[in-house]
Scaffold this motif. Sequence first.
Motif, PDB file in Angstrom:
ATOM      1  N   PRO A 144       0.798  -1.000  -0.211  1.00 36.93           N
ATOM      2  CA  PRO A 144       0.309  -0.538   0.073  1.00 36.93           C
ATOM      3  C   PRO A 144       0.703   1.095   0.106  1.00 36.93           C
ATOM      4  O   PRO A 144       1.752   1.665   0.760  1.00 36.93           O
ATOM      5  N   ILE A 145       0.639   2.421  -1.123  1.00 37.17           N
ATOM      6  CA  ILE A 145       1.052   3.361  -0.732  1.00 37.17           C
ATOM      7  C   ILE A 145      -0.419   4.942  -0.712  1.00 37.17           C
ATOM      8  O   ILE A 145      -0.569   4.813  -0.385  1.00 37.17           O
ATOM      9  N   LEU A 146       0.672   5.914   0.338  1.00 37.96           N
ATOM     10  CA  LEU A 146       0.046   6.613  -0.366  1.00 37.96           C
ATOM     11  C   LEU A 146      -0.643   7.553  -1.186  1.00 37.96           C
ATOM     12  O   LEU A 146      -1.627   8.144  -1.244  1.00 37.96           O
ATOM     13  N   ALA A 147       0.031   7.328  -1.952  1.00 35.78           N
ATOM     14  CA  ALA A 147      -0.683   8.273  -3.467  1.00 35.78           C
ATOM     15  C   ALA A 147      -1.959   7.266  -3.874  1.00 35.78           C
ATOM     16  O   ALA A 147      -2.711   8.138  -4.979  1.00 35.78           O
ATOM     17  N   ILE A 148      -1.784   6.018  -2.807  1.00 37.33           N
ATOM     18  CA  ILE A 148      -3.763   5.466  -3.666  1.00 37.33           C
ATOM     19  C   ILE A 148      -4.771   6.435  -3.263  1.00 37.33           C
ATOM     20  O   ILE A 148      -5.350   7.202  -3.237  1.00 37.33           O
ATOM     21  N   VAL A 149      -4.062   7.004  -1.639  1.00 38.26           N
ATOM     22  CA  VAL A 149      -5.227   7.632  -1.024  1.00 38.26           C
ATOM     23  C   VAL A 149      -5.544   9.015  -1.745  1.00 38.26           C
ATOM     24  O   VAL A 149      -6.530   9.721  -1.843  1.00 38.26           O
ATOM     25  N   THR A 150      -4.310   9.872  -1.983  1.00 38.70           N
ATOM     26  CA  THR A 150      -4.599  10.897  -2.489  1.00 38.70           C
ATOM     27  C   THR A 150      -5.559  11.258  -4.085  1.00 38.70           C
ATOM     28  O   THR A 150      -6.029  12.389  -4.256  1.00 38.70           O
ATOM     29  N   GLN A 151      -4.741  10.067  -4.496  1.00 40.02           N
ATOM     30  CA  GLN A 151      -5.313   9.963  -5.692  1.00 40.02           C
ATOM     31  C   GLN A 151      -7.024   9.706  -5.368  1.00 40.02           C
ATOM     32  O   GLN A 151      -7.779  10.679  -6.457  1.00 40.02           O
ATOM     33  N   GLY A 152      -7.304   8.706  -5.101  1.00 45.23           N
ATOM     34  CA  GLY A 152      -8.683   8.722  -4.550  1.00 45.23           C
ATOM     35  C   GLY A 152      -9.442   9.629  -3.917  1.00 45.23           C
ATOM     36  O   GLY A 152     -10.326   9.994  -4.002  1.00 45.23           O
ATOM     37  N   LEU A 153      -8.345  10.705  -3.066  1.00 40.25           N
ATOM     38  CA  LEU A 153      -9.848  11.743  -1.971  1.00 40.25           C
ATOM     39  C   LEU A 153      -9.566  13.403  -2.909  1.00 40.25           C
ATOM     40  O   LEU A 153      -9.342  14.465  -2.417  1.00 40.25           O
ATOM     41  N   ASP A 154      -8.559  13.125  -4.164  1.00 40.22           N
ATOM     42  CA  ASP A 154      -8.383  14.300  -4.848  1.00 40.22           C
ATOM     43  C   ASP A 154      -9.472  14.986  -5.253  1.00 40.22           C
ATOM     44  O   ASP A 154      -8.973  16.884  -4.920  1.00 40.22           O
ATOM     45  N   LYS A 155     -10.366  14.738  -5.779  1.00 43.05           N
ATOM     46  CA  LYS A 155     -11.611  16.229  -5.462  1.00 43.05           C
ATOM     47  C   LYS A 155     -11.829  16.472  -4.856  1.00 43.05           C
ATOM     48  O   LYS A 155     -12.318  18.057  -4.703  1.00 43.05           O
ATOM     49  N   PHE A 156     -11.934  15.637  -3.047  1.00 44.77           N
ATOM     50  CA  PHE A 156     -12.046  16.606  -2.077  1.00 44.77           C
ATOM     51  C   PHE A 156     -11.280  17.561  -1.549  1.00 44.77           C
ATOM     52  O   PHE A 156     -11.612  18.292  -0.580  1.00 44.77           O
ATOM     53  N   PHE A 157     -10.107  17.722  -2.148  1.00 48.04           N
ATOM     54  CA  PHE A 157      -9.417  19.110  -1.340  1.00 48.04           C
ATOM     55  C   PHE A 157     -10.018  20.175  -2.558  1.00 48.04           C
ATOM     56  O   PHE A 157      -9.446  21.238  -1.463  1.00 48.04           O
ATOM     57  N   VAL A 158     -10.579  20.321  -2.922  1.00 43.95           N
ATOM     58  CA  VAL A 158     -10.942  21.162  -3.681  1.00 43.95           C
ATOM     59  C   VAL A 158     -12.421  21.248  -3.226  1.00 43.95           C
ATOM     60  O   VAL A 158     -12.966  23.269  -3.239  1.00 43.95           O
ATOM     61  N   LEU A 159     -13.223  20.674  -3.267  1.00 43.12           N
ATOM     62  CA  LEU A 159     -14.474  21.355  -2.511  1.00 43.12           C
ATOM     63  C   LEU A 159     -14.629  21.356  -1.087  1.00 43.12           C
ATOM     64  O   LEU A 159     -15.466  22.049  -0.458  1.00 43.12           O
ATOM     65  N   PHE A 160     -13.769  20.802   0.143  1.00 46.72           N
ATOM     66  CA  PHE A 160     -14.320  20.599   1.563  1.00 46.72           C
ATOM     67  C   PHE A 160     -13.820  22.487   1.944  1.00 46.72           C
ATOM     68  O   PHE A 160     -14.011  22.954   3.039  1.00 46.72           O
ATOM     69  N   PRO A 161     -12.447  22.675   1.214  1.00 43.19           N
ATOM     70  CA  PRO A 161     -12.184  24.445   2.233  1.00 43.19           C
ATOM     71  C   PRO A 161     -13.182  25.608   1.787  1.00 43.19           C
ATOM     72  O   PRO A 161     -13.649  25.991   2.821  1.00 43.19           O
ATOM     73  N   PRO A 162     -13.234  25.357   0.455  1.00 43.05           N
ATOM     74  CA  PRO A 162     -14.977  26.522  -0.030  1.00 43.05           C
ATOM     75  C   PRO A 162     -16.197  26.077   1.325  1.00 43.05           C
ATOM     76  O   PRO A 162     -16.369  26.644   1.828  1.00 43.05           O
ATOM     77  N   LEU A 163     -16.240  24.874   1.279  1.00 46.34           N
ATOM     78  CA  LEU A 163     -17.915  24.308   2.104  1.00 46.34           C
ATOM     79  C   LEU A 163     -17.354  25.334   3.813  1.00 46.34           C
ATOM     80  O   LEU A 163     -18.469  25.089   3.909  1.00 46.34           O
ATOM     81  N   HIS A 164     -16.311  24.171   3.755  1.00 44.97           N
ATOM     82  CA  HIS A 164     -15.535  24.769   5.266  1.00 44.97           C
ATOM     83  C   HIS A 164     -16.023  26.412   5.519  1.00 44.97           C
ATOM     84  O   HIS A 164     -16.951  27.046   6.710  1.00 44.97           O
TER      85      HIS A 164
END
Length: 318
Positions: A144-164
């Motif tokens: 397992p590598i951390l890149a899998i996590v980053t790739q799978g949740l990439d779009k939420f790095f764009v969505l969550f900060p403005p929603l917060h």
Amino acid sequence: MLHELLLALLGYTGDLIIDEREHYNSLGLDNLLVDAPISGEPTFKLASDISFLEPSERDLIQRIIVLGFYYRELDRFATKSRNLSWIRSGNESSLANSTESSKDKIENPSVYRRAIANGIVEILSIYRSAVLHVEQKLLSEMVPILAIVTQGLDKFFVLFPPLHQLIREIERDDIRGGQLLNLLHKRCHCGVPELQTCIQRLLWHGHQVMYNQLASWMVYGLLQDKHGEFFIRRQDDRETNQGSSVQDMSEKLGRLSTDESLTDWHLGFHIYLGKQKCAKKTITMKEEFFEKLEEDASQEDETNKQNYLDSNQKTSDS
């Protein structure tokens, strides 16, 4: 370590990934209360005593666990806004203690906030599904590598900060009703298609409340607005005394209609545009409306009179 990371992505901290607010809380609370204010800055951090991680790995994990902080704050806002403990039927007025406790939990309930919270719950459910998919991919990989996590949740790095930032502004400024719809409409104008679609979905939920209130008012004549969020309000709810203006409007309505019940009906409600500074503007708009009605009525009378004279002239000529 990966399981700690996945749990942190869903808002659950532990020994490796901690919440600074809980860590430095003198009361030793394990979890934040639902009614606690929304945090401004991310508080999820890696424990300082972890020594088996490289600096690059620490930076990447720190960037990933911020999503867990945003998820928890959004979930807390949705839980607080969707709380229906303030709903009581008329036959339950004897339960004074429970009513007082519900008022303590939610001081100013809002159906518009609840609608927005329903939209946020939809977004969070998509996020949880993405975290589950990431977990399945991690378990299927030999290394397992951390890149899998980053790739799978990439779009939420764009969505969550403005929603917060959005929910923090709503809670800080106590935004509700039409002001909340205006705020969402303003946030829709952005250059990120994913974020624009997300905000438009929240705006759709808010519009459902407004359309239901409009339908109830226009079709059935019922004012469904327990919390003073609709732009049409009863005349008794006015914040300023406008007795002379009401009398003037009564005289104008009397000249336009001979039905006294219709006159009383129109005088029983007013259009609310904001705080006290908008009260004069509301009266001005009403006066302009009635003046326009009088002008249209006079023009119609002159037109009918001219048509009558023209028809008589044609008859005499023939």
